[in-house]
Scaffold this motif. Structure first.
Motif, PDB file in Angstrom:
ATOM      1  N   PHE A  18       0.836  -1.204   0.000  1.00  0.00           N
ATOM      2  CA  PHE A  18       0.000   0.000   0.000  1.00  0.00           C
ATOM      3  C   PHE A  18       0.872   1.256   0.000  1.00  0.00           C
ATOM      4  CE2 PHE A  18      -3.818  -2.401   1.550  1.00  0.00           C
ATOM      5  CZ  PHE A  18      -4.720  -1.895   0.623  1.00  0.00           C
ATOM      6  N   GLU A  19       1.942   1.251   0.786  1.00  0.00           N
ATOM      7  CA  GLU A  19       2.841   2.408   0.844  1.00  0.00           C
ATOM      8  C   GLU A  19       3.547   2.609  -0.497  1.00  0.00           C
ATOM      9  OE1 GLU A  19       4.831   5.702   2.478  1.00  0.00           O
ATOM     10  OE2 GLU A  19       3.025   4.584   3.022  1.00  0.00           O
ATOM     11  N   ALA A  20       3.961   1.509  -1.131  1.00  0.00           N
ATOM     12  CA  ALA A  20       4.597   1.622  -2.448  1.00  0.00           C
ATOM     13  C   ALA A  20       3.626   2.180  -3.467  1.00  0.00           C
ATOM     14  CB  ALA A  20       5.109   0.243  -2.886  1.00  0.00           C
ATOM     15  N   ALA A  21       2.365   1.756  -3.409  1.00  0.00           N
ATOM     16  CA  ALA A  21       1.350   2.279  -4.336  1.00  0.00           C
ATOM     17  C   ALA A  21       1.119   3.763  -4.102  1.00  0.00           C
ATOM     18  CB  ALA A  21       0.050   1.496  -4.163  1.00  0.00           C
ATOM     19  N   ARG A  22       1.111   4.177  -2.848  1.00  0.00           N
ATOM     20  CA  ARG A  22       0.913   5.596  -2.544  1.00  0.00           C
ATOM     21  C   ARG A  22       2.068   6.451  -3.072  1.00  0.00           C
ATOM     22  NH1 ARG A  22       2.329   9.295   1.151  1.00  0.00           N
ATOM     23  NH2 ARG A  22       3.774   7.842   2.152  1.00  0.00           N
ATOM     24  N   LEU A  23       3.286   5.973  -2.858  1.00  0.00           N
ATOM     25  CA  LEU A  23       4.449   6.721  -3.341  1.00  0.00           C
ATOM     26  C   LEU A  23       4.475   6.763  -4.866  1.00  0.00           C
ATOM     27  CD1 LEU A  23       7.169   5.394  -0.881  1.00  0.00           C
ATOM     28  CD2 LEU A  23       6.001   7.591  -0.823  1.00  0.00           C
TER      29      LEU A  23
END
Length: 265
Positions: free
Chosen positions: A144-149
């Motif tokens: 999820f964090e990678a998708a947000r970045l």
């Protein structure tokens, strides 16, 4: 007798056991507890354990799928990640309910046709399931964090589309930036003034220190003169006392003469 999907009919007991297994798969706590505590030649606990293991295996294949990298770059991975999270939460619920059922059998394992070793083995397996689900939770959170970045980077690299609203927002941003720059310049000027004042205070401190040293020297010299005068007065007083004892009636005359001599000195 109820006929199964194949050619062999199922008895009522087998039908009931299948219903209990389905309840356990849905995360029904009572169904899981009944499976674990109920004596059965098919060992329903192992059925639920196999179901959890299969669910975690599917989740592992999904969260470590190489295709996720492409979905993240295309900003289309959020839906898939939410499905993975739901599947993991469902498996986690089954693990928790199965754990409760096993804990209920710890006090009297023989009541449920289990040995202490079997109970310990099942508890260890449940702890392993919990560690696995925790690891998959961390993996999904990282995704999820990678998708947000990735989404933020895509938005930052996209060409700006200037319209009436965007132009107004840009102008407002420019004005805000200019105000901040002006405020920073004023703060710099105030800091310069403070630096000048600090230097002046330092110079005044040095001057005051010099004056104090000078006054200390003068006071020291004055103290030396006072000590010298005091010593001379003491010597003269002693001489007067000696002469007074020797001269008797001429004592007052001699004392007056010596006093006058001291005044002259």
């Amino acid at each position: 007798v109820i006929r199964s999907e194949g050619s062999r009919p199922l008895s009522r007991r087998e039908r009931a056991e299948r219903s209990e297994v389905q309840a356990a798969k849905r995360g029904d706590g009572e169904g899981v507890k009944a499976l674990v505590m109920k004596g059965s030649s098919r060992d329903p606990y192992l059925l639920v354990e196999d179901e959890i293991r299969a669910s975690l295996k599917r989740i592992e294949e999904e969260v470590y799928d190489d295709k996720l990298e492409g979905l993240i770059r295309s900003n289309t991975v959020t839906g898939a990640l939410k499905k993975m999270q739901q599947s993991l939460e469902s498996a986690e619920m089954q693990v928790n309910e199965l754990s409760k059922a096993v804990e209920a059998s710890v006090a009297a394992p023989e009541r449920f046709n289990l040995t202490e070793k079997e109970v310990k083995t099942r508890k260890n397996q449940i702890e392993d399931f919990k560690a696995t689900t925790a690891r998959y939770h961390e993996r999904i959170t990282d995704l999820f964090e990678a998708a947000r970045l990735s989404k933020r980077a895509s938005e930052a690299s996209a060409p700006p589309q200037r319209g009436i609203v965007s132009s107004y927002m840009n102008d407002e941003t420019d004005r805000t930036f200019e105000s901040q720059q002006m405020l920073m310049r004023r703060q710099d000027e105030d800091l310069d003034d403070l630096s000048v004042a600090a230097r002046r205070v330092g110079e005044m401190g040095l001057q005051i220190g010099g004056e104090i040293e000078l006054q200390t020297t003068v006071i020291g010299e004055l103290e030396e003169e006072v000590d010298t005068t005091k010593a001379r007065l003491t010597t003269a007083r002693n001489m007067i006392n000696k002469l007074g004892r020797k001269m008797g009636k001429w004592q007052s005359v001699v004392m007056a003469g010596l006093a006058g001599l001291l005044l002259i000195l």
